[in-house]
Design an enzyme around this catalytic site. Structure first.
Site, PDB file in Angstrom:
ATOM      1  N   ARG A 113      36.143  44.682  37.600  1.00  0.00           N
ATOM      2  CA  ARG A 113      36.368  44.449  39.035  1.00  0.00           C
ATOM      3  C   ARG A 113      35.976  43.016  39.407  1.00  0.00           C
ATOM      4  O   ARG A 113      36.713  42.316  40.097  1.00  0.00           O
ATOM      5  CB  ARG A 113      35.542  45.452  39.856  1.00  0.00           C
ATOM      6  CG  ARG A 113      35.700  45.299  41.387  1.00  0.00           C
ATOM      7  CD  ARG A 113      34.785  46.314  42.078  1.00  0.00           C
ATOM      8  NE  ARG A 113      34.950  46.341  43.525  1.00  0.00           N
ATOM      9  CZ  ARG A 113      34.237  45.648  44.386  1.00  0.00           C
ATOM     10  NH1 ARG A 113      33.325  44.784  43.945  1.00  0.00           N
ATOM     11  NH2 ARG A 113      34.423  45.771  45.692  1.00  0.00           N
ATOM     12  N   SER A 142      30.194  47.270  50.503  1.00  0.00           N
ATOM     13  CA  SER A 142      31.149  46.641  49.599  1.00  0.00           C
ATOM     14  C   SER A 142      30.803  46.971  48.136  1.00  0.00           C
ATOM     15  O   SER A 142      30.857  48.122  47.735  1.00  0.00           O
ATOM     16  CB  SER A 142      31.185  45.130  49.846  1.00  0.00           C
ATOM     17  OG  SER A 142      32.183  44.504  49.088  1.00  0.00           O
ATOM     18  N   LEU A 143      30.407  45.989  47.352  1.00  0.00           N
ATOM     19  CA  LEU A 143      30.009  46.236  45.957  1.00  0.00           C
ATOM     20  C   LEU A 143      28.967  47.349  45.864  1.00  0.00           C
ATOM     21  O   LEU A 143      28.949  48.123  44.903  1.00  0.00           O
ATOM     22  CB  LEU A 143      29.441  44.945  45.350  1.00  0.00           C
ATOM     23  CG  LEU A 143      28.793  45.074  43.975  1.00  0.00           C
ATOM     24  CD1 LEU A 143      29.818  45.394  42.911  1.00  0.00           C
ATOM     25  CD2 LEU A 143      28.031  43.799  43.621  1.00  0.00           C
ATOM     26  N   GLN A 168      39.445  49.910  48.792  1.00  0.00           N
ATOM     27  CA  GLN A 168      38.279  49.133  49.239  1.00  0.00           C
ATOM     28  C   GLN A 168      38.419  47.634  48.943  1.00  0.00           C
ATOM     29  O   GLN A 168      37.950  46.793  49.698  1.00  0.00           O
ATOM     30  CB  GLN A 168      37.012  49.682  48.551  1.00  0.00           C
ATOM     31  CG  GLN A 168      35.720  49.105  49.073  1.00  0.00           C
ATOM     32  CD  GLN A 168      34.817  48.602  47.964  1.00  0.00           C
ATOM     33  OE1 GLN A 168      35.251  47.911  47.061  1.00  0.00           O
ATOM     34  NE2 GLN A 168      33.549  48.954  48.045  1.00  0.00           N
ATOM     35  N   HIS A 227      37.986  41.470  50.411  1.00  0.00           N
ATOM     36  CA  HIS A 227      38.453  42.423  51.436  1.00  0.00           C
ATOM     37  C   HIS A 227      39.555  41.835  52.310  1.00  0.00           C
ATOM     38  O   HIS A 227      39.618  42.093  53.508  1.00  0.00           O
ATOM     39  CB  HIS A 227      37.269  42.947  52.262  1.00  0.00           C
ATOM     40  CG  HIS A 227      36.225  43.587  51.418  1.00  0.00           C
ATOM     41  ND1 HIS A 227      36.432  44.788  50.777  1.00  0.00           N
ATOM     42  CD2 HIS A 227      35.002  43.152  51.028  1.00  0.00           C
ATOM     43  CE1 HIS A 227      35.357  45.078  50.052  1.00  0.00           C
ATOM     44  NE2 HIS A 227      34.488  44.101  50.174  1.00  0.00           N
ATOM     45  N   GLN A 270      27.521  41.926  47.390  1.00  0.00           N
ATOM     46  CA  GLN A 270      27.484  40.576  46.845  1.00  0.00           C
ATOM     47  C   GLN A 270      26.978  39.593  47.901  1.00  0.00           C
ATOM     48  O   GLN A 270      27.334  39.697  49.071  1.00  0.00           O
ATOM     49  CB  GLN A 270      28.901  40.191  46.401  1.00  0.00           C
ATOM     50  CG  GLN A 270      28.929  39.105  45.378  1.00  0.00           C
ATOM     51  CD  GLN A 270      30.284  38.999  44.702  1.00  0.00           C
ATOM     52  OE1 GLN A 270      30.974  39.992  44.552  1.00  0.00           O
ATOM     53  NE2 GLN A 270      30.664  37.814  44.299  1.00  0.00           N
TER      54      GLN A 270
END
Length: 307
Positions: free
Chosen positions: A116, A91-92, A246, A197, A12
């Site tokens: 999500r 990440s994503l 995560q 996160h 992202q």
């Protein structure tokens, strides 16, 4: 000699209006992927992707739009006869990697991403969150400062000299000021809609776990490197827990890249808008070779790879 290729995907922040439009218009396999994501979620993705709008920067839509775009581009790269031996995502981007290696089918990945994004956007509504990139300071110093302040933690361990901190906005600001005093070259507040996160995403992780209960993971065509532990994963039974972890754990990207290189990867293909990962790679290992595919014009860079 054939190369060991890793498909790697941005997270992202890489999104922009117009991303993937040339692929959508020129390749049926790209159009089919984006149309399928729209059908599964009931969201008019072409409007979000290709027309000026605010939704593309809202987490609940950003995540879907980015994974669909990256997956559409992957379909086109594969149609050129290029396949990976490994995948990874920032990440994503981990979801794009799991779509690429077949661990998640299209219907599951897009339903999951939709939820999500929603959970992360709605997580900790009563606390204002923030994130800042800390440039030019070692991780040990950043961890030490964060440990001394309630409500902030290292979130993205991107590359040498760049770590993102995340948490409650006031704590992030305070940590940034101290880190600047300790010699950070710069501390840049990020334009994000949540403290990703960090501990503020705990509730999102709990909700995601419920969604994941009904998801079946498939055997992988090739392994992927997970964000939460930076390990190369070959067992599909590990994926669920790693995706839950995560959400509120640091993204160990530098370590992930080093582990992929140690496993023999000698060519990274960054698939998606921007060149974030290529930039990180250069700092992690200046000898690493990375090709970035953001536009149809970039496909020419793939010529001769299989020779």
């Amino acid at each position: 000699m054939s190369k060991k290729i890793a498909f790697v995907y941005p997270g992202q922040g890489a999104q922009k209006v117009g991303m993937g439009q040339d692929f959508y218009e020129q390749f049926p396999e790209a159009k089919a992927e984006i149309d399928l994501a729209a059908e599964v979620t009931g969201i008019d993705l072409t409007k979000i992707l290709f027309e000026e709008n605010d939704q593309i920067n809202q987490t609940e839509f950003t995540q879907l739009a980015l994974v669909a775009t990256c997956s559409a581009m992957t379909n086109v790269i594969r149609s050129k006869g290029i396949e990976a031996s490994m995948a990874g995502g920032l990440s994503l981007g981990e979801y794009s990697a799991l779509r690429a290696n077949g661990a998640l089918n299209a219907e599951d990945v897009y339903k999951l991403i939709r939820m999500r994004g929603k959970f992360m956007q709605e997580s900790s509504p009563n606390v204002e969150g923030g994130m800042s990139a800390v440039v030019g300071l070692d991780l040990a110093t950043i961890e030490e400062v964060c440990n001394g302040i309630d409500g902030v933690q290292p979130a993205n361990l991107n590359c040498p000299g760049q770590v993102v901190i995340s948490g409650e906005k006031a704590a992030v600001v305070k940590a940034g000021e101290i880190l600047a005093e300790k010699g950070a070259r710069k501390v840049v507040p990020l334009n994000v809609s949540g403290a990703f996160h960090s501990h503020l995403m705990k509730e999102a992780g709990v909700n995601l776990a419920k969604e994941l209960e009904s998801v079946q993971f498939n055997d992988m065509k090739f392994p992927y490197c997970a964000n939460a532990n930076a390990q190369i994963i070959t067992d599909k039974n590990q994926i669920k827990d790693l995706l839950i972890k995560q959400v509120d754990s640091p993204v160990r990207w530098e370590e992930s890249v080093r582990n992929m290189i140690a496993d023999g990867v000698d060519l990274f293909i960054e698939i998606g808008p921007g060149k974030t990962i290529a930039g990180f790679l250069k700092k992690i290992d200046p000898t690493a070779v990375c090709i970035n595919i953001s536009t149809v014009e970039d496909l020419v860079k793939l010529d001769g790879i299989n020779e």
